[in-house]
Design an enzyme around this catalytic site. Structure first.
Site, PDB file in Angstrom:
ATOM      1  N   ASP A 110     -10.817 -21.431  21.118  1.00  0.00           N
ATOM      2  CA  ASP A 110     -10.360 -21.898  22.432  1.00  0.00           C
ATOM      3  C   ASP A 110     -11.014 -21.204  23.622  1.00  0.00           C
ATOM      4  O   ASP A 110     -10.836 -21.633  24.765  1.00  0.00           O
ATOM      5  CB  ASP A 110      -8.832 -21.783  22.531  1.00  0.00           C
ATOM      6  CG  ASP A 110      -8.324 -20.387  22.154  1.00  0.00           C
ATOM      7  OD1 ASP A 110      -8.947 -19.392  22.580  1.00  0.00           O
ATOM      8  OD2 ASP A 110      -7.308 -20.295  21.438  1.00  0.00           O
ATOM      9  N   HIS A 125     -15.116 -18.629  14.183  1.00  0.00           N
ATOM     10  CA  HIS A 125     -15.046 -20.056  13.834  1.00  0.00           C
ATOM     11  C   HIS A 125     -15.739 -20.928  14.873  1.00  0.00           C
ATOM     12  O   HIS A 125     -15.444 -22.109  15.000  1.00  0.00           O
ATOM     13  CB  HIS A 125     -13.582 -20.487  13.627  1.00  0.00           C
ATOM     14  CG  HIS A 125     -12.958 -19.857  12.409  1.00  0.00           C
ATOM     15  ND1 HIS A 125     -11.608 -19.675  12.259  1.00  0.00           N
ATOM     16  CD2 HIS A 125     -13.528 -19.361  11.283  1.00  0.00           C
ATOM     17  CE1 HIS A 125     -11.367 -19.085  11.081  1.00  0.00           C
ATOM     18  NE2 HIS A 125     -12.519 -18.881  10.483  1.00  0.00           N
ATOM     19  N   CYS A 133     -26.784 -31.123  18.363  1.00  0.00           N
ATOM     20  CA  CYS A 133     -27.226 -32.400  17.820  1.00  0.00           C
ATOM     21  C   CYS A 133     -27.380 -32.287  16.305  1.00  0.00           C
ATOM     22  O   CYS A 133     -27.911 -31.309  15.789  1.00  0.00           O
ATOM     23  CB  CYS A 133     -28.550 -32.816  18.452  1.00  0.00           C
ATOM     24  SG  CYS A 133     -29.159 -34.373  17.771  1.00  0.00           S
ATOM     25  N   ASN A 224       2.247  -9.273  14.426  1.00  0.00           N
ATOM     26  CA  ASN A 224       2.251 -10.674  14.011  1.00  0.00           C
ATOM     27  C   ASN A 224       3.704 -11.066  13.775  1.00  0.00           C
ATOM     28  O   ASN A 224       4.540 -10.207  13.528  1.00  0.00           O
ATOM     29  CB  ASN A 224       1.439 -10.829  12.710  1.00  0.00           C
ATOM     30  CG  ASN A 224       1.069 -12.273  12.440  1.00  0.00           C
ATOM     31  OD1 ASN A 224       0.682 -13.003  13.362  1.00  0.00           O
ATOM     32  ND2 ASN A 224       1.183 -12.708  11.210  1.00  0.00           N
TER      33      ASN A 224
HETATM   34 ZN   LIG Z   1     -30.815 -34.819  19.257  1.00  0.00          ZN
END
Ligand SMILES: [Zn+2]
Length: 256
Positions: A110, A125, A133, A224
């Site tokens: 985020d 991540h 692309c 946690n």
């Molecule tokens: Zn491309």
């Protein structure tokens, strides 16, 4: 681990932060829930109950049925772009600004640590802030594409070759980015204090970092709202909401 009043525990945690030369903070979905972001990898979150993310948020689905992936991804992208850092993100950024050497290793996509002002952030991540692309690998900033995508569902296409752009987040079935993993391990080897914040440590290999830190003699704090496998070996465990506890600890660590 004996149970003590919360204030005493936060004081002790603040003491460890004040003494630390080099800190690694490992953050998971729990640090962003107060910012309204669901944990798309965790069972029980809204996105799990609607669909099956292991299947939808996978490289395979992205390749074979991209419109299905983007359909699932749209509400999540919208929530993330509207989200603001909460007091936990802000407190960690303030700790770094106060002059402490701190690396944040995050399982979140985020970008809220950076939004809060943290400069040393390793994203395990990936990130929603760029797209790549699938044909020519050109990378593009997400802001050019995400607004039309979030508003109208327009699938982002490469301006160079017209192939579909993939958000630079790590999907199920994809390898973790090598450079991020190396940076996380380097920071872990150097740290003398690790804080696990809002991660239940269920996703490997990131979940193994606290063990590496302990092997190098670092102190370990876990905050946690559920247990983790490493709790029995931690110096301090606080089972509570990170957005409440972290600001308290950092305030005491910075100002005494
Ligand atoms: Zn491309």
């Amino acid at each position: 681990m004996t149970l003590r009043p919360a204030t005493q525990t936060t004081l002790e945690a603040a003491g460890l932060f004040r003494k630390a030369r080099c800190v690694v903070v490992l953050t998971g979905a729990g640090i962003s829930t107060r910012s309204g972001i669901p944990d798309f990898r965790s069972e029980g979150s809204g996105l799990w109950s609607r669909d099956e993310p292991m299947e939808i948020a996978s490289l395979n689905t992205f390749r074979t049925a991209p419109e299905k992936f983007f359909n699932w991804f749209r509400p999540l992208a919208s929530q993330i772009f509207q989200a603001q850092p909460n007091p936990a993100h802000v407190a960690l950024a303030e700790f770094e600004r106060a002059g402490y050497q701190q690396t944040i290793v995050t399982q979140n996509i985020d970008g809220l640590h950076q939004k809060a002002g943290s400069r040393h952030v390793v994203e395990m991540h990936g990130t929603l802030h760029t797209l790549s692309c699938t044909q020519c690998y050109r990378q593009s900033p997400a802001e050019d594409f995400l607004q039309p995508f979030i508003q109208n569902g327009t699938i982002p296409l490469c301006t160079n070759c017209n192939a579909i752009l993939k958000p630079d987040v790590i999907l199920f079935g994809e390898q973790l980015p090598q450079s991020a993993w190396q940076a996380a391990q380097r920071a872990t080897r150097q740290c003398d204090l690790m804080l696990v914040a809002g991660s239940s440590l269920e996703v490997l290999p990131v979940a193994g970092l606290p063990l590496q830190a302990l092997d190098h003699g670092a102190h370990l704090i876990v905050i946690n709202n559920t247990d983790t496998y490493i709790n029995t070996r931690a110096d301090i465990v606080i089972t509570d909401n990170v957005a409440t506890i972290i600001p308290e600890i950092m305030r005491r660590a910075i100002h005494g």
